[in-house]
Design a protein around this motif. Structure first.
Motif, PDB file in Angstrom:
ATOM      1  N   ARG A  39     110.554  64.756  47.788  1.00 50.37           N
ATOM      2  CA  ARG A  39     110.767  65.089  49.196  1.00 50.37           C
ATOM      3  C   ARG A  39     111.000  66.589  49.348  1.00 50.37           C
ATOM      4  O   ARG A  39     111.569  67.234  48.482  1.00 50.37           O
ATOM      5  N   GLY A  40     110.535  67.117  50.466  1.00 51.76           N
ATOM      6  CA  GLY A  40     110.740  68.537  50.749  1.00 51.76           C
ATOM      7  C   GLY A  40     109.763  69.452  50.046  1.00 51.76           C
ATOM      8  O   GLY A  40     109.940  70.672  50.073  1.00 51.76           O
ATOM      9  N   LEU A  41     108.733  68.895  49.417  1.00 48.68           N
ATOM     10  CA  LEU A  41     107.760  69.702  48.665  1.00 48.68           C
ATOM     11  C   LEU A  41     106.394  69.792  49.354  1.00 48.68           C
ATOM     12  O   LEU A  41     105.457  70.333  48.788  1.00 48.68           O
ATOM     13  N   GLY A  42     106.265  69.222  50.549  1.00 48.93           N
ATOM     14  CA  GLY A  42     104.991  69.263  51.265  1.00 48.93           C
ATOM     15  C   GLY A  42     104.120  68.045  51.055  1.00 48.93           C
ATOM     16  O   GLY A  42     103.037  67.946  51.635  1.00 48.93           O
ATOM     17  N   VAL A  43     104.558  67.090  50.239  1.00 49.71           N
ATOM     18  CA  VAL A  43     103.756  65.894  49.961  1.00 49.71           C
ATOM     19  C   VAL A  43     103.611  65.043  51.221  1.00 49.71           C
ATOM     20  O   VAL A  43     102.527  64.556  51.543  1.00 49.71           O
ATOM     21  N   GLY A  44     104.706  64.870  51.953  1.00 52.02           N
ATOM     22  CA  GLY A  44     104.660  64.078  53.185  1.00 52.02           C
ATOM     23  C   GLY A  44     103.694  64.666  54.196  1.00 52.02           C
ATOM     24  O   GLY A  44     102.936  63.941  54.838  1.00 52.02           O
ATOM     25  N   ARG A  45     103.694  65.971  54.322  1.00 55.12           N
ATOM     26  CA  ARG A  45     102.771  66.640  55.254  1.00 55.12           C
ATOM     27  C   ARG A  45     101.314  66.413  54.838  1.00 55.12           C
ATOM     28  O   ARG A  45     100.450  66.187  55.683  1.00 55.12           O
ATOM     29  N   GLN A  46     101.055  66.479  53.532  1.00 54.86           N
ATOM     30  CA  GLN A  46      99.684  66.273  53.056  1.00 54.86           C
ATOM     31  C   GLN A  46      99.235  64.828  53.293  1.00 54.86           C
ATOM     32  O   GLN A  46      98.093  64.579  53.681  1.00 54.86           O
ATOM     33  N   LEU A  47     100.138  63.874  53.050  1.00 54.51           N
ATOM     34  CA  LEU A  47      99.798  62.470  53.299  1.00 54.51           C
ATOM     35  C   LEU A  47      99.577  62.227  54.789  1.00 54.51           C
ATOM     36  O   LEU A  47      98.638  61.523  55.190  1.00 54.51           O
ATOM     37  N   PHE A  48     100.441  62.790  55.625  1.00 56.80           N
ATOM     38  CA  PHE A  48     100.324  62.627  57.073  1.00 56.80           C
ATOM     39  C   PHE A  48      99.006  63.223  57.551  1.00 56.80           C
ATOM     40  O   PHE A  48      98.314  62.650  58.400  1.00 56.80           O
ATOM     41  N   SER A  49      98.628  64.359  57.000  1.00 57.91           N
ATOM     42  CA  SER A  49      97.358  64.982  57.359  1.00 57.91           C
ATOM     43  C   SER A  49      96.178  64.085  56.979  1.00 57.91           C
ATOM     44  O   SER A  49      95.232  63.923  57.751  1.00 57.91           O
ATOM     45  N   ALA A  50      96.247  63.484  55.784  1.00 53.76           N
ATOM     46  CA  ALA A  50      95.153  62.609  55.331  1.00 53.76           C
ATOM     47  C   ALA A  50      94.976  61.429  56.274  1.00 53.76           C
ATOM     48  O   ALA A  50      93.848  61.064  56.633  1.00 53.76           O
ATOM     49  N   ILE A  51      96.081  60.846  56.707  1.00 54.53           N
ATOM     50  CA  ILE A  51      95.976  59.683  57.583  1.00 54.53           C
ATOM     51  C   ILE A  51      95.523  60.100  58.986  1.00 54.53           C
ATOM     52  O   ILE A  51      94.774  59.387  59.642  1.00 54.53           O
ATOM     53  N   ALA A  52      95.960  61.275  59.439  1.00 55.20           N
ATOM     54  CA  ALA A  52      95.523  61.776  60.741  1.00 55.20           C
ATOM     55  C   ALA A  52      94.014  62.003  60.744  1.00 55.20           C
ATOM     56  O   ALA A  52      93.322  61.656  61.711  1.00 55.20           O
ATOM     57  N   LYS A  53      93.499  62.571  59.652  1.00 51.97           N
ATOM     58  CA  LYS A  53      92.049  62.787  59.542  1.00 51.97           C
ATOM     59  C   LYS A  53      91.306  61.452  59.559  1.00 51.97           C
ATOM     60  O   LYS A  53      90.252  61.325  60.181  1.00 51.97           O
ATOM     61  N   HIS A  54      91.860  60.446  58.884  1.00 52.42           N
ATOM     62  CA  HIS A  54      91.237  59.119  58.863  1.00 52.42           C
ATOM     63  C   HIS A  54      91.202  58.538  60.276  1.00 52.42           C
ATOM     64  O   HIS A  54      90.174  58.042  60.719  1.00 52.42           O
ATOM     65  N   PHE A  55      92.329  58.607  60.979  1.00 53.21           N
ATOM     66  CA  PHE A  55      92.356  58.111  62.357  1.00 53.21           C
ATOM     67  C   PHE A  55      91.300  58.814  63.201  1.00 53.21           C
ATOM     68  O   PHE A  55      90.554  58.184  63.942  1.00 53.21           O
ATOM     69  N   LYS A  56      91.232  60.128  63.072  1.00 57.75           N
ATOM     70  CA  LYS A  56      90.274  60.914  63.851  1.00 57.75           C
ATOM     71  C   LYS A  56      88.838  60.483  63.541  1.00 57.75           C
ATOM     72  O   LYS A  56      88.018  60.319  64.452  1.00 57.75           O
ATOM     73  N   GLU A  57      88.539  60.258  62.251  1.00 63.98           N
ATOM     74  CA  GLU A  57      87.187  59.860  61.835  1.00 63.98           C
ATOM     75  C   GLU A  57      86.780  58.506  62.405  1.00 63.98           C
ATOM     76  O   GLU A  57      85.605  58.261  62.652  1.00 63.98           O
ATOM     77  N   ILE A  58      87.758  57.609  62.617  1.00 67.00           N
ATOM     78  CA  ILE A  58      87.408  56.285  63.157  1.00 67.00           C
ATOM     79  C   ILE A  58      87.583  56.229  64.684  1.00 67.00           C
ATOM     80  O   ILE A  58      87.527  55.163  65.278  1.00 67.00           O
ATOM     81  N   GLY A  59      87.810  57.396  65.287  1.00 63.08           N
ATOM     82  CA  GLY A  59      87.847  57.482  66.742  1.00 63.08           C
ATOM     83  C   GLY A  59      89.202  57.205  67.387  1.00 63.08           C
ATOM     84  O   GLY A  59      89.280  57.013  68.601  1.00 63.08           O
ATOM     85  N   ILE A  60      90.256  57.201  66.597  1.00 58.97           N
ATOM     86  CA  ILE A  60      91.601  57.021  67.148  1.00 58.97           C
ATOM     87  C   ILE A  60      92.232  58.397  67.291  1.00 58.97           C
ATOM     88  O   ILE A  60      92.364  59.136  66.321  1.00 58.97           O
ATOM     89  N   THR A  61      92.580  58.746  68.525  1.00 59.06           N
ATOM     90  CA  THR A  61      93.054  60.100  68.794  1.00 59.06           C
ATOM     91  C   THR A  61      94.562  60.207  69.002  1.00 59.06           C
ATOM     92  O   THR A  61      95.100  61.311  69.003  1.00 59.06           O
ATOM     93  N   SER A  62      95.254  59.085  69.188  1.00 61.57           N
ATOM     94  CA  SER A  62      96.701  59.129  69.412  1.00 61.57           C
ATOM     95  C   SER A  62      97.391  58.125  68.499  1.00 61.57           C
ATOM     96  O   SER A  62      96.890  57.019  68.296  1.00 61.57           O
ATOM     97  N   ILE A  63      98.545  58.529  67.937  1.00 60.76           N
ATOM     98  CA  ILE A  63      99.257  57.648  67.007  1.00 60.76           C
ATOM     99  C   ILE A  63     100.754  57.692  67.265  1.00 60.76           C
ATOM    100  O   ILE A  63     101.268  58.628  67.880  1.00 60.76           O
TER     101      ILE A  63
END
Length: 177
Positions: A100-124
């Protein structure tokens, strides 16, 4: 940020995900939910929970963070939801305590946000236990706004949950360097 690999999870990753989930619960929620509830968590039950999640409706998906020696140190799970305010739910995000506190959570959150965006989901949105100050701080630092409240029960104890939301997932997508 530490050097790691983020990739989409498969059923073969579920045992490692279960370990992060159980260990994450035991460190994050100690003192917030009954001890016997935490002590009753098992890797086997968690493994079944996440297998069921991956094979459920609502287009579920997961991403994992892997550090050296193929050790899973964190994961994030998401799914589409039928809600008038949000199209997707960040269902879970867990890290091993030492990561925790090393940027891993941000990277994971970014990966899932990109996935949502790719499948057409714009709000989470995501539900967070209100007593989980670390979680609340993380989602606030990611620009989340409070939208809803509810009550949940763990081991016979009622807790308050807060829903944070993002109307535009693209703000969560970290650009590759």
């Amino acid at each position: 940020m530490i050097s790691l690999e983020i990739r989409k999870a498969t059923e073969e990753d579920v045992l490692g995900i279960a370990r992060v989930y159980v260990d994450g619960w035991k460190t994050t929620y100690r003192g917030l939910v009954p001890e016997d509830y935490l002590d009753g968590l098992s890797y086997e039950e968690a493994e079944q929970k996440w297998l069921n999640f991956l094979n459920a409706e609502n287009e579920p998906f997961m991403y994992i963070a892997i550090r050296e020696e193929d050790n899973i140190i964190g994961f994030v799970a998401g799914k589409s939801i039928d809600d008038e305010n949000f199209g997707g739910e960040l269902y879970a995000l867990y890290l091993l305590e030492e990561c925790r506190g090393l940027g891993v959570g941000r990277q994971l959150f970014s990966a899932i946000a990109k996935h949502f965006k790719e499948i057409g989901i714009t709000s989470i949105m995501v539900w967070v236990m209100e007593q989980n100050k670390y979680g609340l701080g993380f989602y606030e630092s990611m620009g989340g706004k409070e939208y809803f409240r509810r009550k949940s029960e763990f081991g016979g104890m009622t807790v308050d949950d807060v829903a944070y939301g993002w109307k535009d997932v693209s703000v969560l997508c970290i650009q590759e360097e």
